[in-house]
Scaffold this motif. Structure first.
Motif, PDB file in Angstrom:
ATOM      1  N   ASN A 123       0.686  -1.101  -0.350  1.00 34.84           N
ATOM      2  CA  ASN A 123       0.072   0.041  -0.033  1.00 34.84           C
ATOM      3  C   ASN A 123       0.690   1.308  -0.141  1.00 34.84           C
ATOM      4  OD1 ASN A 123      -2.765   0.796  -0.036  1.00 34.84           O
ATOM      5  ND2 ASN A 123      -2.467   1.759   1.933  1.00 34.84           N
ATOM      6  N   ASP A 124       2.045   1.283  -0.723  1.00 30.24           N
ATOM      7  CA  ASP A 124       2.733   2.271  -0.522  1.00 30.24           C
ATOM      8  C   ASP A 124       2.721   3.116  -2.090  1.00 30.24           C
ATOM      9  OD1 ASP A 124       3.979   0.361  -2.237  1.00 30.24           O
ATOM     10  OD2 ASP A 124       6.188   0.406  -1.506  1.00 30.24           O
ATOM     11  N   ILE A 125       1.616   3.142  -2.818  1.00 30.70           N
ATOM     12  CA  ILE A 125       1.790   3.821  -3.951  1.00 30.70           C
ATOM     13  C   ILE A 125       1.043   5.106  -3.649  1.00 30.70           C
ATOM     14  CG2 ILE A 125       0.986   3.831  -6.426  1.00 30.70           C
ATOM     15  CD1 ILE A 125       2.980   1.849  -5.961  1.00 30.70           C
ATOM     16  N   PRO A 126       1.650   6.327  -3.687  1.00 31.29           N
ATOM     17  CA  PRO A 126       0.604   7.804  -3.558  1.00 31.29           C
ATOM     18  C   PRO A 126      -0.055   7.833  -4.692  1.00 31.29           C
ATOM     19  CG  PRO A 126       3.173   7.663  -3.639  1.00 31.29           C
ATOM     20  CD  PRO A 126       2.965   6.438  -4.297  1.00 31.29           C
ATOM     21  N   SER A 127      -1.157   8.600  -4.281  1.00 30.58           N
ATOM     22  CA  SER A 127      -2.470   9.070  -5.454  1.00 30.58           C
ATOM     23  C   SER A 127      -3.447   7.705  -5.331  1.00 30.58           C
ATOM     24  CB  SER A 127      -1.839   9.185  -6.649  1.00 30.58           C
ATOM     25  OG  SER A 127      -0.978  10.320  -6.872  1.00 30.58           O
ATOM     26  N   THR A 128      -3.366   6.831  -4.327  1.00 32.30           N
ATOM     27  CA  THR A 128      -4.525   6.185  -4.233  1.00 32.30           C
ATOM     28  C   THR A 128      -4.586   5.895  -2.590  1.00 32.30           C
ATOM     29  OG1 THR A 128      -5.645   3.802  -4.898  1.00 32.30           O
ATOM     30  CG2 THR A 128      -3.162   4.083  -4.445  1.00 32.30           C
ATOM     31  N   ASP A 129      -5.846   5.637  -2.223  1.00 28.97           N
ATOM     32  CA  ASP A 129      -5.796   5.347  -0.735  1.00 28.97           C
ATOM     33  C   ASP A 129      -5.383   3.982  -0.409  1.00 28.97           C
ATOM     34  OD1 ASP A 129      -6.697   7.805  -0.149  1.00 28.97           O
ATOM     35  OD2 ASP A 129      -8.813   7.457  -0.221  1.00 28.97           O
ATOM     36  N   TYR A 130      -5.776   2.952  -1.494  1.00 32.40           N
ATOM     37  CA  TYR A 130      -5.725   1.619  -1.204  1.00 32.40           C
ATOM     38  C   TYR A 130      -4.951   1.171  -2.350  1.00 32.40           C
ATOM     39  CZ  TYR A 130      -8.578   1.975   2.727  1.00 32.40           C
ATOM     40  OH  TYR A 130      -9.218   2.542   4.050  1.00 32.40           O
ATOM     41  N   SER A 131      -4.150   0.074  -2.422  1.00 31.22           N
ATOM     42  CA  SER A 131      -3.789  -0.591  -3.647  1.00 31.22           C
ATOM     43  C   SER A 131      -4.060  -2.218  -3.380  1.00 31.22           C
ATOM     44  CB  SER A 131      -2.144  -0.617  -3.509  1.00 31.22           C
ATOM     45  OG  SER A 131      -1.630  -1.274  -2.503  1.00 31.22           O
ATOM     46  N   ILE A 132      -4.339  -2.700  -4.739  1.00 35.28           N
ATOM     47  CA  ILE A 132      -5.077  -3.881  -4.837  1.00 35.28           C
ATOM     48  C   ILE A 132      -4.015  -4.848  -3.856  1.00 35.28           C
ATOM     49  CG2 ILE A 132      -5.447  -6.062  -6.104  1.00 35.28           C
ATOM     50  CD1 ILE A 132      -5.743  -3.900  -8.444  1.00 35.28           C
ATOM     51  N   GLY A 133      -4.457  -5.740  -2.879  1.00 36.60           N
ATOM     52  CA  GLY A 133      -3.912  -6.896  -2.171  1.00 36.60           C
ATOM     53  C   GLY A 133      -3.744  -6.296  -0.767  1.00 36.60           C
ATOM     54  N   ARG A 146     -11.513  -7.774  -4.407  1.00 37.15           N
ATOM     55  CA  ARG A 146     -12.099  -8.069  -5.536  1.00 37.15           C
ATOM     56  C   ARG A 146     -12.773  -6.817  -6.405  1.00 37.15           C
ATOM     57  NH1 ARG A 146     -14.571 -14.082  -4.368  1.00 37.15           N
ATOM     58  NH2 ARG A 146     -12.881 -14.540  -2.519  1.00 37.15           N
ATOM     59  N   ILE A 147     -13.314  -5.834  -5.547  1.00 38.98           N
ATOM     60  CA  ILE A 147     -14.219  -5.137  -6.019  1.00 38.98           C
ATOM     61  C   ILE A 147     -13.447  -3.733  -6.464  1.00 38.98           C
ATOM     62  CG2 ILE A 147     -15.992  -3.036  -5.460  1.00 38.98           C
ATOM     63  CD1 ILE A 147     -17.290  -5.201  -3.685  1.00 38.98           C
ATOM     64  N   LEU A 148     -12.328  -3.414  -5.679  1.00 38.42           N
ATOM     65  CA  LEU A 148     -11.346  -2.465  -6.015  1.00 38.42           C
ATOM     66  C   LEU A 148     -10.713  -2.728  -7.318  1.00 38.42           C
ATOM     67  CD1 LEU A 148      -9.547  -0.112  -4.976  1.00 38.42           C
ATOM     68  CD2 LEU A 148      -8.079  -1.637  -4.055  1.00 38.42           C
ATOM     69  N   MET A 184      -1.860   6.463 -13.808  1.00 42.90           N
ATOM     70  CA  MET A 184      -2.295   5.366 -13.154  1.00 42.90           C
ATOM     71  C   MET A 184      -3.589   5.720 -12.565  1.00 42.90           C
ATOM     72  SD  MET A 184      -0.658   6.095  -9.394  1.00 42.90           S
ATOM     73  CE  MET A 184      -2.208   5.110  -8.587  1.00 42.90           C
ATOM     74  N   VAL A 185      -4.360   4.854 -12.158  1.00 48.75           N
ATOM     75  CA  VAL A 185      -5.889   4.660 -11.575  1.00 48.75           C
ATOM     76  C   VAL A 185      -5.808   4.404 -10.224  1.00 48.75           C
ATOM     77  CG1 VAL A 185      -7.044   4.101 -13.696  1.00 48.75           C
ATOM     78  CG2 VAL A 185      -6.410   2.260 -12.355  1.00 48.75           C
ATOM     79  N   GLY A 186      -6.549   5.064  -9.475  1.00 45.37           N
ATOM     80  CA  GLY A 186      -6.575   4.828  -7.823  1.00 45.37           C
ATOM     81  C   GLY A 186      -7.858   5.248  -7.209  1.00 45.37           C
ATOM     82  N   LEU A 187      -8.003   4.966  -6.043  1.00 48.48           N
ATOM     83  CA  LEU A 187      -9.059   4.960  -5.291  1.00 48.48           C
ATOM     84  C   LEU A 187      -8.801   6.043  -4.286  1.00 48.48           C
ATOM     85  CD1 LEU A 187     -12.087   3.983  -5.154  1.00 48.48           C
ATOM     86  CD2 LEU A 187     -11.312   2.824  -3.086  1.00 48.48           C
ATOM     87  N   ILE A 188      -9.798   7.276  -4.362  1.00 46.89           N
ATOM     88  CA  ILE A 188      -9.574   8.527  -3.304  1.00 46.89           C
ATOM     89  C   ILE A 188     -10.766   8.748  -2.924  1.00 46.89           C
ATOM     90  CG2 ILE A 188      -8.729  10.855  -3.061  1.00 46.89           C
ATOM     91  CD1 ILE A 188      -6.415  10.343  -5.077  1.00 46.89           C
ATOM     92  N   ASN A 189     -10.957   8.813  -1.817  1.00 48.50           N
ATOM     93  CA  ASN A 189     -12.438   9.027  -1.183  1.00 48.50           C
ATOM     94  C   ASN A 189     -13.581   8.354  -1.787  1.00 48.50           C
ATOM     95  OD1 ASN A 189     -11.153  10.734   0.715  1.00 48.50           O
ATOM     96  ND2 ASN A 189     -11.214  12.684  -0.901  1.00 48.50           N
ATOM     97  N   ASN A 190     -13.015   7.005  -1.896  1.00 50.26           N
ATOM     98  CA  ASN A 190     -14.069   5.846  -2.811  1.00 50.26           C
ATOM     99  C   ASN A 190     -14.441   6.507  -4.271  1.00 50.26           C
ATOM    100  OD1 ASN A 190     -15.307   3.546  -2.675  1.00 50.26           O
ATOM    101  ND2 ASN A 190     -17.299   4.227  -2.248  1.00 50.26           N
TER     102      ASN A 190
END
Length: 319
Positions: free
Chosen positions: A128-138, A261-263, A283-289
């Protein structure tokens, strides 16, 4: 955009298969041909790829690991190797690539985009160390694996009145340690982003012992210290019966959580849309859902930050 490819690169992470599945099916839904590149950049430079069909990704959304396999490839850092890879992609008619992996994989993705192959990155790493996303897969799955282990360890720690040091993965990031430590009720959490002396850890243990506490859990991120070294220090300073558990690669395996799985499905679908819109180098990411796109160059220039409020909360609740 008629023919795209997808690859998984670097360390494997639960949910990568869900992402591959979403890329393939979303791509086919929009009339694209989708190819799977085997073994990441190592497979790319030798042209190891095959056409994916709907049936190619059947019954994989629940499986850990990656059906495309993965590998680390230092050779791809060579500009000449990158140019040969681009030539090979053009020979095979690949119009765009989706790379699922961590920061090293994103560097490779950026190189391909700079050389004219539109590339989109999907963050897939338990760290989970990738900036620009709240969560990384896994990440969510890895945390749940660690929590499950801590729960079991606490049972035996209580029974034998022991102190347990649990070392978790995360490379140079403390996210897994912080999340699993907070959720698992750890007495101390050691992470690279926040300096905590072992003297302070020992002090907290001794204070707990004085008020009748008979067991403790210390969670250590691999990027800050060796669990064995921490355990030896605690045992030497306190005399407590201290054991060390290194969870290791068990955190990378197992069926991905519903969240992962959903992410993975949401990020992969967005990645295909970006290629169809002729976007590249993002890159694609999830920020504030919300699923968002960020320039890979911008993401790699940022520093990963730990949630300081969560860390403070963990300290307060472990008194």
């Amino acid at each position: 955009m008629k023919r795209i490819a997808v690859m998984t690169s670097g360390g494997d992470a639960p949910g990568m298969n869900a992402a591959v599945r979403a890329v393939v099916r979303k791509g086919i839904y929009h009339g694209l041909e989708v190819y799977g590149i085997k073994r990441g950049f190592a497979g790319l430079i030798i042209g190891e790829m095959e056409k994916m069909e709907l049936s190619s990704v059947a019954d994989i959304i629940h499986r850990g690991g990656t059906i495309l396999r993965t590998a680390r490839c230092d050779e791809f850092k060579d500009p000449e190797v990158q140019k040969k890879a681009v030539e090979l992609l053009r020979e095979k008619g690949i119009d765009g690539i989706i790379v699922i992996g961590g920061d090293g994989s994103f560097m490779g993705a950026r190189a391909l985009s700079n050389l004219g192959i539109p590339t989109i990155g999907i963050p897939g790493t338990i760290d989970n160390d990738i900036p620009s996303t709240d969560y990384s897969i896994g990440f969510d799955t890895a945390v749940n694996t660690a929590i499950d282990a801590i729960n079991k360890i606490r049972d035996t720690a209580t029974s034998h009145e022991r102190t347990f040091v649990v070392e978790v993965m995360g490379r140079n990031a403390g996210d897994i340690a912080l999340a699993s430590g907070l959720a698992g009720g750890a007495e101390s959490i050691l992470i690279p982003e926040e300096e905590v002396s072992l003297e302070e850890v020992v002090k907290r243990l001794l204070q707990g012992s004085k008020r009748g506490k008979l067991h403790s859990i210390i969670v250590v991120a691999e990027g800050v210290a060796s669990g064995n070294d921490v355990g030896e220090y605690i045992k030497g300073k306190t005399g407590f019966d201290t054991r060390v558990i290194v969870l290791g690669h068990v955190q990378r395996g197992g069926a991905p959580s519903s969240f992962d799985r959903i992410l993975a499905s949401r990020l992969a679908a967005k990645a295909v849309d970006l290629l169809l819109d002729n976007e590249a180098g993002k890159m694609v990411g999830l920020i504030n859902n919300n699923v968002v796109a960020t320039e890979i160059k911008e993401a790699l220039s940022q520093k990963h930050e730990i949630d300081k409020e969560m860390l403070e909360l963990a300290r307060i609740l472990s008194i």
